[in-house]
Scaffold this motif. Sequence first.
Motif, PDB file in Angstrom:
ATOM      1  N   TRP A   8       0.845  -1.199   0.000  1.00  9.06           N
ATOM      2  CA  TRP A   8       0.000   0.000   0.000  1.00  9.06           C
ATOM      3  C   TRP A   8       0.876   1.242   0.000  1.00  9.06           C
ATOM      4  O   TRP A   8       1.381   1.674   1.022  1.00  9.06           O
ATOM      5  N   LYS A   9       1.105   1.807  -1.158  1.00  8.28           N
ATOM      6  CA  LYS A   9       1.855   3.041  -1.304  1.00  8.28           C
ATOM      7  C   LYS A   9       1.027   3.982  -2.168  1.00  8.28           C
ATOM      8  O   LYS A   9       1.115   3.956  -3.391  1.00  8.28           O
ATOM      9  N   SER A 111     -11.596  -0.221   2.857  1.00 10.11           N
ATOM     10  CA  SER A 111     -12.316  -1.163   2.000  1.00 10.11           C
ATOM     11  C   SER A 111     -13.805  -1.180   2.317  1.00 10.11           C
ATOM     12  O   SER A 111     -14.642  -1.340   1.434  1.00 10.11           O
ATOM     13  N   LYS A 112     -14.148  -0.996   3.617  1.00 13.75           N
ATOM     14  CA  LYS A 112     -15.557  -0.976   4.001  1.00 13.75           C
ATOM     15  C   LYS A 112     -16.249   0.279   3.458  1.00 13.75           C
ATOM     16  O   LYS A 112     -17.397   0.221   3.002  1.00 13.75           O
ATOM     17  N   VAL A 113     -15.545   1.404   3.491  1.00 13.94           N
ATOM     18  CA  VAL A 113     -16.146   2.653   3.020  1.00 13.94           C
ATOM     19  C   VAL A 113     -16.312   2.646   1.495  1.00 13.94           C
ATOM     20  O   VAL A 113     -17.320   3.108   0.966  1.00 13.94           O
ATOM     21  N   LEU A 187      -7.440  -3.931  -1.841  1.00  9.34           N
ATOM     22  CA  LEU A 187      -8.515  -3.867  -0.850  1.00  9.34           C
ATOM     23  C   LEU A 187      -9.346  -5.143  -0.773  1.00  9.34           C
ATOM     24  O   LEU A 187      -9.858  -5.489   0.297  1.00  9.34           O
ATOM     25  N   TRP A 188      -9.534  -5.845  -1.896  1.00 10.21           N
ATOM     26  CA  TRP A 188     -10.407  -7.037  -1.894  1.00 10.21           C
ATOM     27  C   TRP A 188      -9.759  -8.182  -2.675  1.00 10.21           C
ATOM     28  O   TRP A 188     -10.297  -8.647  -3.691  1.00 10.21           O
ATOM     29  N   PRO A 189      -8.610  -8.650  -2.262  1.00  8.93           N
ATOM     30  CA  PRO A 189      -7.942  -9.731  -3.013  1.00  8.93           C
ATOM     31  C   PRO A 189      -8.747 -11.026  -3.044  1.00  8.93           C
ATOM     32  O   PRO A 189      -8.784 -11.710  -4.070  1.00  8.93           O
ATOM     33  N   ASP A 190      -9.400 -11.378  -1.925  1.00 10.98           N
ATOM     34  CA  ASP A 190     -10.185 -12.623  -1.901  1.00 10.98           C
ATOM     35  C   ASP A 190     -11.398 -12.526  -2.813  1.00 10.98           C
ATOM     36  O   ASP A 190     -11.733 -13.475  -3.534  1.00 10.98           O
TER      37      ASP A 190
END
Length: 474
Positions: A8-9, A111-113, A187-190
């Motif tokens: 995360w950069k 990720s939630k927002v 944010l959502w790899p899965d």
Amino acid sequence: MADHDPVWKPKELLACPSCSNLLREPTIFPCGTSLCKTCLPEPLERPRNITFPVLENRQKVYRCLCGKDHAVMDCGTDILASSIMSTVHGELERQPAAAPEEEESFLARLSKVLRPEFDCPICFELFDEPATTPCGHTYCRPCLKSITTHGEDLYCPVCRQGLTLDGTPFLSEYPENRIIMKLIPVLWPDELEARKDIPPAPPPRQDEIPIFALATAMPTMKMPFRIFEPRYRLMMKRVLRGNKEFGMTMVDPLTRKESDVGTVLRVEAHRLLDNGDYLVKVVGVRRFRVLERRVRDEYWMANVEPFGDVSFEEEEAMEAMETGRQQGEEDKADGVSFEVEGRTAIGTEDTAPTPTTTTTDMTVESLHTASTRDLMAFAFGRAMKHRIDDPLMPSDPSKFTWWFAHKLRDPPKRQDFLVERSVRRRLKMCCEKFIELEKTAMTSWVYWLHRALRSFPLPISTALLIILLCLWVS
């Protein structure tokens, strides 16, 4: 965020290529580059060697960092990315730096927002190959392709802004949204991995239409004919009860093979005769390509896909490459502009172009470097010179090529026009046909004498008198 994090950069993932800061109100270009709104370059005048299509909202271009010129109307504010970047800026302002143990909670909160904004408005799933339209809305690329029909007008599903003009798209491909593509794996790899198991979007629309195998019909052109075969009587009866549309394809007179590209015709008027024959008047609506045929009650039914012209973006690039003039260079030997209602233009309006002295005498070789505007002026001027008496002769380049092909009596040549997807190349075919007709209408030495007299600076009568005196003296 902390600089030590290898994943995360923000400044590396979401930086503006121009100012190197985090993007603010990003504007996306057709090549996929995104710049801050404040980093946009000054709009430039459209290069003079691009003369088709000349639409008012395509007269300004941006010189992109990729080295290409993009029409201003093809570059739009990325609505989704603007909202996302606004959220990212807000979160970073509240937490400008994070310890390693805090980063996981920060990403979880982010990720939630953001998650509700990452659903495609068409399939309502996590974006798959996100692409952004000029109006700024983002969709899965497969979803966009599933609703795209070449040859028909397309509108943005969200804001209803037109993405085509008379069925011709402005862009050949919508740019990939790199901001969305960079954020999803972080944010959502899965969920991204699970997205691969979801069935893909349906393919572009395919229609099933009845096929009348007879001749080559042209879009926008009207034609009457009589239907007397029993199988086609039945077909026409069903067509008139439905949407009044059917397809027509050409049958090769030598091989009896049917062409794969045809025209959808719409019945405008019909009359049923006492003997059961139909007199119909039809108009060409759009082109199609046959995917599969099958027999139904002795006539053909076919699954077809739309078959339209290349995008305006491709037409502009083709003309710029072939004419080879640089931006700002004056138009010279290979053509002079014609005036339309006080301005230099060639677009979608039916206003007759006025041929000039430089566009009335072209060779086959010079056609390839002439501007599209000059090709249209040459073809239109030749049609007027040969007194093709038709008050319905259009001056719009695309419609003119269909009108010209409609007048041809050579079926294979007409089919060549129908399968060509570039207006510029169809105009070249018109001009080549006029030059060929002039060559075959006169002997070789008369043709070259005719060309010499046309380029002679003296009046024709004076030039003829000089030639006759030379012959008399000799």
